[in-house]
Scaffold this active site. Sequence first.
Site, mmCIF file in Angstrom:
data_model
loop_
_atom_site.group_PDB
_atom_site.id
_atom_site.type_symbol
_atom_site.label_atom_id
_atom_site.label_comp_id
_atom_site.label_asym_id
_atom_site.label_seq_id
_atom_site.Cartn_x
_atom_site.Cartn_y
_atom_site.Cartn_z
ATOM 1 N N GLN A 89 0.818 -1.302 0.068
ATOM 2 C CA GLN A 89 0.076 -0.035 -0.142
ATOM 3 C C GLN A 89 0.768 1.434 -0.052
ATOM 4 O OE1 GLN A 89 -3.647 -0.894 0.651
ATOM 5 N NE2 GLN A 89 -3.940 1.084 -0.606
ATOM 6 N N GLY A 118 -12.349 -0.103 3.137
ATOM 7 C CA GLY A 118 -12.815 -1.516 2.908
ATOM 8 C C GLY A 118 -11.674 -2.236 2.080
ATOM 9 N N ASP A 119 -11.764 -3.683 2.208
ATOM 10 C CA ASP A 119 -11.133 -4.468 1.372
ATOM 11 C C ASP A 119 -12.046 -5.785 1.415
ATOM 12 O OD1 ASP A 119 -8.164 -4.681 0.420
ATOM 13 O OD2 ASP A 119 -8.746 -6.648 1.368
ATOM 14 N N SER A 176 -10.462 6.955 -2.924
ATOM 15 C CA SER A 176 -10.479 7.182 -1.472
ATOM 16 C C SER A 176 -10.066 8.351 -0.873
ATOM 17 C CB SER A 176 -9.835 5.793 -0.568
ATOM 18 O OG SER A 176 -10.772 5.008 -0.407
ATOM 19 N N LYS A 226 1.943 1.836 -3.805
ATOM 20 C CA LYS A 226 0.609 2.037 -4.334
ATOM 21 C C LYS A 226 0.172 3.488 -4.128
ATOM 22 C CE LYS A 226 -2.656 -0.963 -3.738
ATOM 23 N NZ LYS A 226 -3.926 -1.708 -3.224
ATOM 24 N N LYS A 248 -2.774 -0.747 6.804
ATOM 25 C CA LYS A 248 -3.533 -1.803 6.514
ATOM 26 C C LYS A 248 -4.293 -2.317 7.744
ATOM 27 C CE LYS A 248 -5.643 -3.843 2.795
ATOM 28 N NZ LYS A 248 -5.661 -3.354 1.489
HETATM 29 N N1 GLU Z 1 -8.284 -1.818 0.170
HETATM 30 C C1 GLU Z 1 -8.053 -1.231 -1.105
HETATM 31 C C2 GLU Z 1 -6.801 -1.449 -1.514
HETATM 32 O O1 GLU Z 1 -6.281 -2.344 -1.431
HETATM 33 C C3 GLU Z 1 -8.652 0.421 -0.811
HETATM 34 C C4 GLU Z 1 -8.051 1.105 0.226
HETATM 35 C C5 GLU Z 1 -8.296 2.391 0.471
HETATM 36 O O2 GLU Z 1 -9.368 2.730 -0.269
HETATM 37 O O3 GLU Z 1 -7.826 2.753 1.563
HETATM 38 O O4 GLU Z 1 -6.041 -0.548 -2.120
#
Ligand code: GLU
Length: 449
Positions: A114, A168-169, A381, A117, A129
Amino acid sequence: MSDAKSYVKKIQEQLHEKDPNQKEFLQAIDEFLPTMVPFLEKHPEFEEANLLALVSEPERLIQFRVPWQDDKGNWQVNRGYRIQFNSALGPYKGGLRFHPSVNLSILKFLAFEQIFKNSLTGLPIGGGKGGSDFDPKGKSDSEIMRFCQSFMTELARHIGPDLDVPAGDIGVGGREIGYLYGTYKRLKQYDAGVLTGKPLGFWGSKVRTEATGYGAVYFVKHLLNDLKDDFNGKKVIVSGSGNVAIYAVEKLQELGANVVTVSDSNGFIYDETGIDVSLLKEIKEVKRQRLTAYAEQKESAQYFAGQSVWDFDTSADLAFPCATQNEIDLEQAKLLVKNGVKVVSEGANMPSTLEAAEYFIENGVLYCPGKAANAGGVTVSALEMSQNSQRLQWESEEVDQKLDDIMKNIYEACRDTAKEYGEENNFVLGANIAGFEKVAKAMLAQGLV
Ligand code: GLU
């Protein structure tokens, strides 16, 4: 061995020694660190500052007990987690996953990915996370509510709109975010920006639900555009049937592709006439049913019980793995290449094993790794955070356009960085270096913290 190579190897070995059981985290590390060699050779200052050791260590790990009562009155307990991995670029940002497989290793891999990303989006967000080993499958609505309330009762003290913003995830969608948000508000105060992926009625962003799936398709749209190609008439294999898969299918079909599969943990559907997205939405989003219901209602659909869609021997042009980590292994990657798949775009996080990903790259598949291709979710987000700060809600067209533009930037960053380092089309290397560079510069400028 060059200096940079032995430095990277040393850090890898140290991490393996420290946490030998964290399989998924070490997989993410083993994918990431070797791609840093050419970068460090060009920028020795990051090696001198020992930045790879620093960036691989979470700033903070939070683990807590989540007690809740089921509908029969039994006392239950699960583990809750939040990993605050890196805040160099902004508040920790990343989803919450509720799934029985959740453990520290899986969340550390997700939080690590993350960081880069989120950096690739160009928006001011750090990496985090969280989640729980709670299994939402088969739970009643009241059980879900009680679990979310208990989870947030502890989590609330660790998060905030400028500190850490979960979303979410897997297993966490609008319903769960609603319950989590309600409890946060009761404990603290009104602060819409503390969670993203909120329902539209209370400051959720338009297009957030669609964003991850749409984003993975936009990434490939720009890639195909470079090749003077498009989605028209392309046959596509999609895995998963959650939020990411549904909206990947929707956008792919809108752009002229023929998507023939979707899957869940019990099996997969092959529908040669093309997946019926409105039926899929009705089954998954409204009735919360399994995919067997799709097969029962659609004559042209075949249901393959207990089988992985990646073992299905059929020709295809593109593959969009949108289920979960390590769903494609080396043998399955070989089958995809044999069947003519030219592009793999990862809607899920790390759905290809290390060997599968290497096989794709070595065999000329345009492999779009999750940390780049699925960045659309966290992008919207971050746009939701902006809207919440402004106390304004933007129109769908505006959000969608921004999403498309950001996915284009991410694709171009991956493409151009790979080229700059002499590894044309190696989007893993491109994403890792482009994502890391921004984080590393910020960390260096902020000093040893
Ligand atoms: N869970 C999503 C991801 O893997 C979204 C995370 C978010 O929106 O903060 O990127």
